[in-house]
Motif scaffolding. Structure first.
Motif, short mmCIF file in Angstrom:
data_model
loop_
_atom_site.label_atom_id
_atom_site.label_comp_id
_atom_site.label_asym_id
_atom_site.label_seq_id
_atom_site.Cartn_x
_atom_site.Cartn_y
_atom_site.Cartn_z
N ASP A 96 0.95 -1.42 -0.37
CA ASP A 96 0.23 0.15 -0.50
C ASP A 96 1.02 1.03 0.14
O ASP A 96 0.62 2.58 -1.01
CB ASP A 96 -0.69 -0.16 1.08
CG ASP A 96 -2.17 -0.68 1.57
OD1 ASP A 96 -2.27 -1.59 -0.32
OD2 ASP A 96 -2.70 -1.50 2.12
N MET A 97 2.05 1.31 0.63
CA MET A 97 3.03 2.17 1.04
C MET A 97 3.24 1.88 -0.13
O MET A 97 3.28 3.71 -1.15
CB MET A 97 4.11 2.20 2.18
CG MET A 97 3.21 2.05 3.88
SD MET A 97 4.59 1.97 5.02
CE MET A 97 3.57 2.05 5.83
N ALA A 98 4.23 1.71 -0.92
CA ALA A 98 4.49 1.56 -2.80
C ALA A 98 4.03 2.20 -3.21
O ALA A 98 3.78 3.06 -4.10
CB ALA A 98 4.75 0.52 -3.11
N ARG A 99 2.37 1.64 -3.31
CA ARG A 99 1.94 2.22 -4.23
C ARG A 99 1.75 3.90 -3.83
O ARG A 99 1.10 4.94 -4.94
CB ARG A 99 0.11 1.77 -4.25
CG ARG A 99 -0.23 0.25 -5.22
CD ARG A 99 -1.13 0.06 -4.89
NE ARG A 99 -1.78 -0.75 -3.76
CZ ARG A 99 -1.75 -1.98 -3.11
NH1 ARG A 99 -0.76 -2.85 -3.97
NH2 ARG A 99 -1.84 -2.28 -2.17
N ALA A 100 1.32 4.37 -3.09
CA ALA A 100 1.57 5.28 -2.44
C ALA A 100 2.57 6.44 -3.38
O ALA A 100 2.47 8.28 -2.74
CB ALA A 100 0.55 6.04 -0.70
#
Length: 275
Positions: A96-100
Motif C-alpha cells: 500500500d505504501m509503495a502504491r502511495a
C-alpha cells in the motif's frame, strides 16, 4: 499520449512534514511547537525553482506514517516518501505504501543502541525491502556507519546515508569512520545525501569548509551519480537560525560545477527515488 508530467527542474531529496497536533512517540529527542505543512513545503520548492521533493518520516512521529502518506497522495507526481517501520510490518502494508509513492525506509539510529543487522528478524525485514526495490536510509554518526553498512552490503540493497554521515566538521576529513565511509563508495550500493550542513557541529564557516572538502572526496569516491542534495526542511532543532534560503545559500556556496549541480539536483535523485 503526450507526457503531461511536470518537468524536473530540481529535486529536494530530504524534507519533513508534520503537525503539532499529531501524536508523538514517548521516547523522542525533539518536540515541534509549529506545523510544517505540505502547502508550505511546496511553496518553498516553487520559490526556489525546484519541482519535486522527497518526504522523510521524522523520528518524533515513530512508525505512524499516515500524515506523510496523506501528503504523498496529494501530489503523487511531485513527491516520493521514505517511511519508518516496525520490523514486523505486513507485506500488504508495504505494498500500500509503495502504491502511495514510498520508495525507501529510514533507520534513524541517533541516540539508540546499535542494531545487529545479521539477526534473523532484520534479515526477514530487509528481504521485504529488497523485494520492493526500496532503499534503506541510515542516520547515525560517522564513526558507526562503516560497520553498519558492511553488514547490509551483502543483502544487495541500495543504501542512503543522511547528512554527509553526520561527521564533526571540527575534526576534519581524518576523523574516525570518515575515510572508511568514503571507501565504501566504491561498492556502488551507497548514496550520500549532501544535506544538513548546519548539523555538522562546527561554526558556520567550519561546517561549510568541511562540506566543500567532503564533497570533493565524495565526487571522487561515490561519483556524482550517487550524490543527492536535500534541504532538510523545516530544519528541526535549528529553526531559529536556518531557513530554506539558508540551505539554498549553502548549496550555492559549495560552488558546484554545472554538471555536478545537475547530478545532485536532477540526475541522481531522479534515479534513486524513481521519479
Amino acid at each position: 499520449m503526450p507526457d503531461t508530467r511536470s518537468p524536473i527542474t530540481g529535486i529536494d531529496s530530504h524534507a519533513h512534514v508534520f503537525s503539532r497536533e499529531l501524536a508523538l512517540v514517548a521516547a523522542r529527542r525533539y518536540t515541534p511547537d509549529y506545523d510544517a505543512t505540505l502547502a508550505q513545503y511546496l511553496d518553498h520548492l516553487h520559490a526556489h525553482g525546484l519541482s519535486h521533493g522527497v518526504l522523510v518520516q521524522p523520528s518524533f512521529l515513530g512508525t505512524d506514517n499516515r500524515y506523510l502518506l496523506a501528503a504523498l497522495r496529494q501530489a503523487p507526481e511531485q513527491l516520493r516518501g521514505v517511511v519508518v517501520l516496525e520490523r514486523g510490518v505486513s507485506r500488504a502494508e508495504l505494498q500500500d505504501m509503495a502504491r502511495a509513492g514510498v520508495v525507501g525506509v529510514r533507520l534513524n539510529l541517533m541516540g539508540q543502541a546499535l542494531p545487529d543487522f545479521r539477526e534473523a528478524a532484520w534479515k526477514a525485514f530487509f528481504a521485504h525491502i529488497a523485494e520492493l526495490d526500496w532503499h534503506v536510509e541510515l542516520h547515525r554518526h560517522v564513526e558507526d556507519l562503516p560497520e553498519l553498512i558492511r553488514q547490509l552490503l551483502p543483502l544487495g540493497i541500495r543504501l542512503v546515508v543522511d547528512h554527509f554521515g553526520r561527521p564533526d566538521a571540527r575534526q576534519g576529513l581524518g576523523q574516525p569512520g570518515f575515510a572508511e565511509l568514503m571507501a565504501l563508495g566504491a561498492s556502488g550500493q551507497v548514496w550520500m545525501k549532501v544535506s544538513g550542513i548546519y548539523r555538522l557541529a562546527g561554526t558556520d564557516r567550519q561546517n561549510l569548509e568541511f562540506a566543500q572538502a567532503a564533497l570533493a572526496v565524495l565526487e571522487q569516491r561515490f561519483g556524482p551519480q550517487r550524490l543527492v542534495w536535500g534541504s532538510d526542511w523545516p530544519h528541526t532543532q535549528h529553526e531559529q537560525s536556518v531557513g530554506f534560503d539558508t540551505v539554498i545559500g549553502q548549496l550555492q556556496a559549495l560552488a558546484c560545477p554545472a554538471p555536478l549541480r545537475h547530478a545532485l539536483l536532477v540526475q541522481a535523485p531522479r534515479a534513486l527515488f524513481k521519479f
